[in-house]
Design an enzyme around this catalytic site. Structure first.
Site, PDB file in Angstrom:
ATOM      1  N   ASP A   1      53.144  54.576   7.128  1.00 23.04           N
ATOM      2  CA  ASP A   1      53.137  55.530   8.235  1.00 23.04           C
ATOM      3  C   ASP A   1      51.683  55.860   8.589  1.00 23.04           C
ATOM      4  O   ASP A   1      50.791  55.012   8.425  1.00 23.04           O
ATOM      5  CB  ASP A   1      53.914  56.796   7.848  1.00 23.04           C
TER       6      ASP A   1
ATOM      7  N   HIS B   1      52.802  62.633  11.654  1.00 23.15           N
ATOM      8  CA  HIS B   1      54.034  61.875  11.517  1.00 23.15           C
ATOM      9  C   HIS B   1      54.278  61.439  10.072  1.00 23.15           C
ATOM     10  O   HIS B   1      55.382  61.578   9.530  1.00 23.15           O
ATOM     11  CB  HIS B   1      53.962  60.659  12.441  1.00 23.15           C
TER      12      HIS B   1
ATOM     13  N   SER C   1      62.682  58.198  13.501  1.00 24.20           N
ATOM     14  CA  SER C   1      61.647  58.356  12.481  1.00 24.20           C
ATOM     15  C   SER C   1      62.038  59.400  11.449  1.00 24.20           C
ATOM     16  O   SER C   1      61.603  59.344  10.295  1.00 24.20           O
ATOM     17  CB  SER C   1      60.320  58.784  13.125  1.00 24.20           C
TER      18      SER C   1
END
Length: 644
Positions: free
Chosen positions: A67, A123, A430
């Protein structure tokens, strides 16, 4: 030592009370974590038979996250009470020495633009803390979703591999990171990253993940956010668990009250401090190039339709123009699928159908009025879960004979860690992917000898397909969701740890399937990292792969039957018998041979055949299901049927 916990009978407590060191004894009460909610929603926290009890919360399992990196010092990475990583761990930490610990055991960057694995985006912190974040008290976003945050496997270890910058994630970086993660000793790889599908032999994700499953590493990945368009699913290789997104039963309720007495529920993350929910003039001025120039909205509730700017930007425009509040109408294609936003004034985003009703009310009276009532965090929303509109849909473009996505899990308004060392509410596949990564870690802990395919089968065949009202899981338009939206259904973590039977696959089992896709020897060899000659083995069709779901195409004007063979492995009670239950639509006749499967020991295998034939005309997609039933256990395979 000043105290201890023990399981004692009342008589034993009475005996202890005579000891000279005895001060006090009291029974342990059951407390409820007031939570980021998805562990409770997924049944992980049940005190007597929750998955956390049976899996020790994933202790000793290592989840590798590809990520944007991690946020050192975030409370979700606190290692209080965590044991050291297992001896097999060979990874490293490229953060300051104090940043890694027994929770965050590894952190590396694979992108040239950033030598550090520090998360500049948020994220990566969000996804990794969703999968395996530690317990964090008083987590919230603007006072919403308050409680104790925790990942799905809160005692699992996290290894972070930064493969993305602010704008993109490069395939070669991802492939290098996947190989490194496998060599480092991870048990699960989680990546919430995707791109338009391409043939597997040219796809670095397919290549890297095939190597990973060959080494016994489970892979969970996002299905993509291109829904609800058909054929938009990403990450569709059959050795991956492809995860779509669903809602939970938690909403951030901001209802709209109209002058005609109607109350319509919407959502917003704005928490008004001084706004009193009194009736105000309601106007629908329309935006021109994202502005309200020349329109008097002062002191009024403004109705807006999503368009060229998002709802937060709209709220800024309305506030600047003097509006008192805002109602946002969702896109027609998104229907009832709402993502709560942090607006800058009292607001409510409502489903498209409610927006149409509000417009009709405005047109019905010369003095329309309305107000917005903020209820904060509300639980037990009816028709939960349902499918998020953005969740990518099947069929797969690369391998339509394999039903994708495989599963859906929570992916809307998910609270988890952020790069500010605080928390954020984010939506997307996600977010659903790391939920399944964490659940896979729990299953791996409970069943360390299971293959990646066995874990995947357990997740798929135990999924549920009804919502909290007892009806079918719905899509964004509140129609029954089809298999291309839900796959096998919604993850049922409680049952997945005890599936009864699994459809297992070895890495070698995929080779005849790859040859059957028409790939040449060099393509298959590159993908499998072993020399392969397709001419020396019997290739199989996509439907013949021993997959937990079944997809079949029945040609027009043909009475010929199509048959597949499946093999199941007993992972439940040693002596058990399963009886078939088959449900197919009227356009199709189907049969299973044999109709019962009997087992005498664990890991015993039994095979069966299933055949399909058309019953006349019709075209398009229909669906059914195959169940093997033994007492309370149901091993369910969805059946996707294409009538040509």
């Amino acid at each position: 030592m000043t105290g201890f916990a023990a399981r004692l009978t009342p008589r034993e407590v009475e005996a202890l009370s005579t000891m000279d060191w005895f001060l006090h004894a009291y029974p342990s009460r059951v407390y409820r974590l007031q939570t980021t909610h998805t562990p409770e929603f997924l049944g992980l926290r049940l005190p007597s038979h929750g998955v956390w009890n049976e899996s020790n919360m994933g202790e000793g399992i290592i989840i590798g996250h590809l990520d944007t990196g991690v946020t050192p010092g975030h409370p979700s990475y606190d290692d209080h009470g965590m044991p050291p990583p297992p001896a097999k761990w060979k990874g490293r930490c490229d953060l300051n020495a104090s940043a890694c610990n027994n929770k965050l055991i590894g952190a590396r960057s694979f992108i040239r633009s950033a030598a550090t694995p520090v998360d500049e985006n948020g994220h990566g912190t969000h996804t990794s803390s969703t999968a395996a974040g530690a317990f964090v008290k008083r987590a919230n976003v603007n006072g919403f979703a308050p409680g104790v945050a925790a990942g799905m496997a809160p005692r699992a270890h996290i290894a972070a591999y930064r493969v993305c910058d602010e704008d993109a994630c490069m395939g070669h970086d991802m492939l290098a990171a996947m190989d490194a993660a496998v060599d480092d000793g991870v048990d699960v790889i989680s990546f919430s990253i995707s791109a338009d599908p391409i043939p597997f032999h040219s796809d670095p994700i397919a290549q890297g993940t095939f190597n990973a499953i060959s080494k016994g590493v489970f892979i969970s990945c996002s299905a993509g956010n291109e829904g609800p368009d058909p054929g938009s699913v990403h990450n569709d290789a059959p050795w991956l668990l492809t995860v779509g997104a669903s809602t939970t039963d938690r909403v951030f309720l901001a209802s709209v009250k109209l002058g005609n007495g109607r109350n319509l529920d919407g959502e917003s993350l704005h928490r008004p401090l001084s706004f009193k929910p009194k009736m105000l003039p309601l106007v629908y001025p329309g935006f021109v190039n994202g502005t309200l120039d020349g329109v008097d909205v002062r002191g009024k509730i403004v109705l807006c339709q999503l368009g060229i700017i998002d709802s937060v930007q709209m709220s800024e425009v309305v506030k600047k123009a003097g509006g008192a509040g805002m109602i946002v109408i969702n896109y027609p294609v998104d229907g009832y699928s709402i993502i709560a936003d942090d607006h800058v004034l009292p607001a409510s985003m409502v489903p498209y159908a409610y927006g149409v009703e509000i417009q009709a009310y405005i047109n019905s009276t010369s003095t329309p009025i309305a107000t917005i009532i903020n209820h904060g965090t509300a639980m037990h929303r009816p028709h939960s879960p349902d499918v998020a509109s953005f969740s990518s849909r099947g069929p797969s473009q690369i391998t339509p004979g394999i039903l994708k996505p495989d599963i859906i899990g929570p992916g809307v308004n998910i609270l988890a860690g952020w790069n500010s060392k605080a928390f954020a509410l984010i939506s997307g596949t996600s977010m659903s992917c790391p939920h399944l990564s964490g659940i896979a870690a729990l299953i791996k802990k409970a069943h360390p000898g299971w293959s990646p395919a066995a874990i995947k089968s357990a997740i798929m065949t135990t999924a549920y397909v009804t919502d909290n009202t007892g009806g079918p899981i719905l899509d964004e338009l509140h129609r029954p969701a089809d298999l291309f939206a839900v796959g096998a259904g919604h993850v049922n973590a409680r049952q997945a740890i005890d599936p009864g039977l699994v459809y297992d696959l070895t890495p070698e089992d995929y080779v005849p399937y790859l040859c059957g896709l028409g790939y040449n020897d060099s393509a298959v060899s590159a993908l499998t990292r072993k020399p392969v000659r397709c001419s020396s083995l019997k290739s199989i069709s996509q439907g013949e792969l021993n997959y937990p779901s079944i997809s079949v195409t029945l040609p027009a004007n043909s009475s010929t039957s199509v048959s597949y063979t499946r093999t199941v492995t007993n992972v439940g009670e040693p002596k058990s018998t399963y009886t078939v239950k088959l449900d197919v639509p009227k356009e199709v006749s189907a049969g299973v041979t044999p109709t019962t499967l009997s087992f005498n020991e664990v890991n015993q295998k039994q095979s069966f055949s299933i055949s399909f034939r058309r019953n006349g005309g019709g075209s398009g997609a229909v669906q059914g299901q195959l169940l093997w039933v033994s007492g309370k256990l149901e091993v369910r395979s969805p059946i996707s049927i294409k009538l040509e």
